[in-house]
Design a protein around this motif. Structure first.
Motif, PDB file in Angstrom:
ATOM      1  N   PRO A  40      -0.506  -3.597   7.906  1.00  0.00           N
ATOM      2  CA  PRO A  40      -0.222  -3.011   9.218  1.00  0.00           C
ATOM      3  C   PRO A  40      -0.420  -1.500   9.202  1.00  0.00           C
ATOM      4  CG  PRO A  40       1.600  -4.392   8.422  1.00  0.00           C
ATOM      5  CD  PRO A  40       0.684  -4.134   7.263  1.00  0.00           C
ATOM      6  N   PRO A  41      -0.431  -0.857  10.372  1.00  0.00           N
ATOM      7  CA  PRO A  41      -0.482   0.609  10.419  1.00  0.00           C
ATOM      8  C   PRO A  41       0.704   1.212   9.683  1.00  0.00           C
ATOM      9  CG  PRO A  41      -0.897  -0.341  12.586  1.00  0.00           C
ATOM     10  CD  PRO A  41      -0.446  -1.467  11.710  1.00  0.00           C
ATOM     11  N   ARG A  42       0.511   2.414   9.167  1.00  0.00           N
ATOM     12  CA  ARG A  42       1.596   3.085   8.461  1.00  0.00           C
ATOM     13  C   ARG A  42       2.779   3.312   9.399  1.00  0.00           C
ATOM     14  NH1 ARG A  42       0.327   6.460   3.940  1.00  0.00           N
ATOM     15  NH2 ARG A  42       1.556   8.163   4.825  1.00  0.00           N
ATOM     16  N   PRO A  43       4.008   3.195   8.892  1.00  0.00           N
ATOM     17  CA  PRO A  43       5.179   3.442   9.741  1.00  0.00           C
ATOM     18  C   PRO A  43       5.147   4.854  10.328  1.00  0.00           C
ATOM     19  CG  PRO A  43       5.826   2.428   7.659  1.00  0.00           C
ATOM     20  CD  PRO A  43       4.390   2.795   7.515  1.00  0.00           C
ATOM     21  N   ALA A  44       5.627   4.973  11.548  1.00  0.00           N
ATOM     22  CA  ALA A  44       5.714   6.288  12.173  1.00  0.00           C
ATOM     23  C   ALA A  44       6.652   7.180  11.363  1.00  0.00           C
ATOM     24  CB  ALA A  44       6.221   6.138  13.600  1.00  0.00           C
ATOM     25  N   GLU A  45       6.276   8.417  11.197  1.00  0.00           N
ATOM     26  CA  GLU A  45       7.072   9.412  10.455  1.00  0.00           C
ATOM     27  C   GLU A  45       7.296   9.008   9.000  1.00  0.00           C
ATOM     28  OE1 GLU A  45      10.018  11.848  12.958  1.00  0.00           O
ATOM     29  OE2 GLU A  45      10.431   9.759  13.502  1.00  0.00           O
ATOM     30  N   MET A  46       6.382   8.228   8.445  1.00  0.00           N
ATOM     31  CA  MET A  46       6.571   7.727   7.084  1.00  0.00           C
ATOM     32  C   MET A  46       6.794   8.850   6.076  1.00  0.00           C
ATOM     33  SD  MET A  46       3.970   5.468   4.751  1.00  0.00           S
ATOM     34  CE  MET A  46       3.925   5.753   2.979  1.00  0.00           C
ATOM     35  N   ASP A  47       5.964   9.878   6.105  1.00  0.00           N
ATOM     36  CA  ASP A  47       6.089  10.948   5.115  1.00  0.00           C
ATOM     37  C   ASP A  47       7.430  11.646   5.215  1.00  0.00           C
ATOM     38  OD1 ASP A  47       3.548  10.364   4.188  1.00  0.00           O
ATOM     39  OD2 ASP A  47       2.566  11.883   5.412  1.00  0.00           O
ATOM     40  N   ARG A  48       7.902  11.872   6.437  1.00  0.00           N
ATOM     41  CA  ARG A  48       9.191  12.550   6.620  1.00  0.00           C
ATOM     42  C   ARG A  48      10.341  11.648   6.167  1.00  0.00           C
ATOM     43  NH1 ARG A  48      12.827  14.320  10.868  1.00  0.00           N
ATOM     44  NH2 ARG A  48      11.977  12.826  12.377  1.00  0.00           N
ATOM     45  N   MET A  49      10.211  10.359   6.426  1.00  0.00           N
ATOM     46  CA  MET A  49      11.247   9.423   6.002  1.00  0.00           C
ATOM     47  C   MET A  49      11.339   9.330   4.486  1.00  0.00           C
ATOM     48  SD  MET A  49      10.704   6.383   8.778  1.00  0.00           S
ATOM     49  CE  MET A  49      11.189   6.585  10.501  1.00  0.00           C
ATOM     50  N   VAL A  50      10.190   9.224   3.835  1.00  0.00           N
ATOM     51  CA  VAL A  50      10.179   9.141   2.380  1.00  0.00           C
ATOM     52  C   VAL A  50      10.770  10.409   1.769  1.00  0.00           C
ATOM     53  CG1 VAL A  50       8.712   9.026   0.336  1.00  0.00           C
ATOM     54  CG2 VAL A  50       8.262   7.504   2.261  1.00  0.00           C
ATOM     55  N   ALA A  51      10.370  11.568   2.296  1.00  0.00           N
ATOM     56  CA  ALA A  51      10.884  12.839   1.784  1.00  0.00           C
ATOM     57  C   ALA A  51      12.413  12.899   1.928  1.00  0.00           C
ATOM     58  CB  ALA A  51      10.231  14.004   2.506  1.00  0.00           C
ATOM     59  N   ASP A 103       0.782  -1.236   0.000  1.00  0.00           N
ATOM     60  CA  ASP A 103       0.000   0.000   0.000  1.00  0.00           C
ATOM     61  C   ASP A 103       0.810   1.280   0.000  1.00  0.00           C
ATOM     62  OD1 ASP A 103       0.793  -0.801   2.697  1.00  0.00           O
ATOM     63  OD2 ASP A 103      -0.324   0.972   3.351  1.00  0.00           O
ATOM     64  N   LEU A 104       2.146   1.206   0.108  1.00  0.00           N
ATOM     65  CA  LEU A 104       2.913   2.421   0.322  1.00  0.00           C
ATOM     66  C   LEU A 104       2.898   3.352  -0.877  1.00  0.00           C
ATOM     67  CD1 LEU A 104       5.945   0.965   2.300  1.00  0.00           C
ATOM     68  CD2 LEU A 104       3.854   2.018   3.173  1.00  0.00           C
ATOM     69  N   ALA A 105       2.651   2.829  -2.056  1.00  0.00           N
ATOM     70  CA  ALA A 105       2.560   3.671  -3.249  1.00  0.00           C
ATOM     71  C   ALA A 105       1.107   3.912  -3.656  1.00  0.00           C
ATOM     72  CB  ALA A 105       3.311   3.022  -4.415  1.00  0.00           C
ATOM     73  N   GLY A 106       0.145   3.507  -2.804  1.00  0.00           N
ATOM     74  CA  GLY A 106      -1.265   3.592  -3.173  1.00  0.00           C
ATOM     75  C   GLY A 106      -1.639   2.431  -4.082  1.00  0.00           C
ATOM     76  N   GLN A 107      -2.903   2.359  -4.480  1.00  0.00           N
ATOM     77  CA  GLN A 107      -3.377   1.311  -5.386  1.00  0.00           C
ATOM     78  C   GLN A 107      -3.046  -0.081  -4.835  1.00  0.00           C
ATOM     79  OE1 GLN A 107      -1.295   2.756  -8.960  1.00  0.00           O
ATOM     80  NE2 GLN A 107      -3.267   3.476  -9.746  1.00  0.00           N
ATOM     81  N   GLU A 108      -3.552  -0.348  -3.623  1.00  0.00           N
ATOM     82  CA  GLU A 108      -3.180  -1.560  -2.912  1.00  0.00           C
ATOM     83  C   GLU A 108      -3.439  -2.829  -3.706  1.00  0.00           C
ATOM     84  OE1 GLU A 108      -4.881   0.938  -1.731  1.00  0.00           O
ATOM     85  OE2 GLU A 108      -4.163   1.510   0.271  1.00  0.00           O
ATOM     86  N   ALA A 109      -4.632  -2.958  -4.288  1.00  0.00           N
ATOM     87  CA  ALA A 109      -4.960  -4.192  -4.997  1.00  0.00           C
ATOM     88  C   ALA A 109      -4.070  -4.384  -6.224  1.00  0.00           C
ATOM     89  CB  ALA A 109      -6.434  -4.193  -5.405  1.00  0.00           C
ATOM     90  N   GLU A 110      -3.815  -3.306  -6.955  1.00  0.00           N
ATOM     91  CA  GLU A 110      -2.960  -3.400  -8.137  1.00  0.00           C
ATOM     92  C   GLU A 110      -1.538  -3.790  -7.747  1.00  0.00           C
ATOM     93  OE1 GLU A 110      -1.063  -0.528 -11.611  1.00  0.00           O
ATOM     94  OE2 GLU A 110      -2.885   0.099 -10.566  1.00  0.00           O
ATOM     95  N   MET A 111      -1.014  -3.167  -6.699  1.00  0.00           N
ATOM     96  CA  MET A 111       0.346  -3.483  -6.267  1.00  0.00           C
ATOM     97  C   MET A 111       0.435  -4.898  -5.695  1.00  0.00           C
ATOM     98  SD  MET A 111       2.100  -0.889  -7.129  1.00  0.00           S
ATOM     99  CE  MET A 111       3.650  -1.179  -6.279  1.00  0.00           C
ATOM    100  N   ALA A 112      -0.616  -5.342  -4.991  1.00  0.00           N
ATOM    101  CA  ALA A 112      -0.624  -6.709  -4.480  1.00  0.00           C
ATOM    102  C   ALA A 112      -0.577  -7.711  -5.624  1.00  0.00           C
ATOM    103  CB  ALA A 112      -1.853  -6.937  -3.606  1.00  0.00           C
TER     104      ALA A 112
END
Length: 243
Positions: free
Chosen positions: A227-238, A150-159
């Motif tokens: 699972p729940p999104r990783p803590a600080e995910m947006d800051r880590m990706v950036a 799910d990290l890039a969106g489009q969960e079913a397509e990515m799965a």
């Protein structure tokens, strides 16, 4: 050939391996703050770090790849699909590309599903055999589980992409190939993964429940257990994109 595995914070696994006789090594998925460990291990083995590879742009930790590259002069490598996405220069890796690290061969496999840019690395020690010895699977395949889609969106397509990656790419490797994942239990990058930090493809084929499902069953199971999104995910990706 030498091989080291480092269990870091947040259940992340990093790797350092290479050819001692040719005095060269490669670092995989280093975490920011762990650079000195790689420098110390390189000194112990009397090797120069020539390549630093992130198996994808991470969303669960700050990568130490660029920092380690600055300290060593090594090439920092990502899959080529990150061109135009990240704001720093890197060495692009392509599917089926081979990196020679002395007598050690590293073959790149593009394995989208966890993220579009995910890669796995198939490693062979030429001094022993021409058959692959192990595969570093990043967040694509874990011991007992598979990566979250799910990290890039489009969960079913990515799965669905991940199912195809596993069945058509990774599971076509010999059963005796050892599997070293990017995380162990306690990570937010997958559900139900084992605490054991390695396995073999043959054992996973027999015992990993995600590998015995049909495509539709796999997509349903994977998207229902995110699972729940990783803590600080947006800051880590950036940070990992250089933004």
């Amino acid at each position: 050939m030498f091989f080291r595995q480092l269990l870091t914070k947040d259940a992340t696994l990093s790797y350092f391996f290479g050819c001692g006789s040719c005095h060269v090594g490669v670092a995989i998925d280093p975490v920011l703050g762990d650079e000195q460990w790689f420098l110390d291990e390189a000194a112990k083995q009397d090797v120069k770090i020539t390549h630093i590879i992130d198996t994808h742009v991470h969303a669960d930790h700050f990568s130490g790849g660029r920092k380690l590259a600055e300290l060593t002069g090594a090439a920092y490598c990502l899959h080529a699909s990150n061109a135009g996405r990240v704001s720093f220069p890197f060495e692009p890796l392509l599917d089926k590309q081979r990196i020679e690290v002395g007598n050690v061969l590293v073959d790149v496999i593009h394995t989208p599903g966890h993220t579009p840019d995910s890669i796995c690395l198939v490693v062979t020690d030429k001094r022993r055999t021409e058959v692959p010895w192990f595969v570093l699977t990043g967040d694509t395949l874990f011991v007992g589980s598979a990566g979250r889609p799910d990290l890039a969106g489009q969960e079913a397509e990515m799965a669905g992409q991940l199912y195809d990656t596993l069945q058509q790419r990774l599971l076509t490797l010999p059963a005796e190939v050892e599997l070293y994942p990017g995380h162990t239990s306690g990570s937010a990058c997958g559900a139900g993964m084992s605490g054991k930090p390695m396995s073999t493809l043959g054992f996973e084929k027999r015992s990993n429940p995600m590998l015995s499902m049909s495509r539709d069953e796999f997509v349903t199971a994977l998207t229902e257990t995110i699972p729940p999104r990783p803590a600080e995910m947006d800051r880590m990706v950036a940070f990992n994109l250089g933004q």
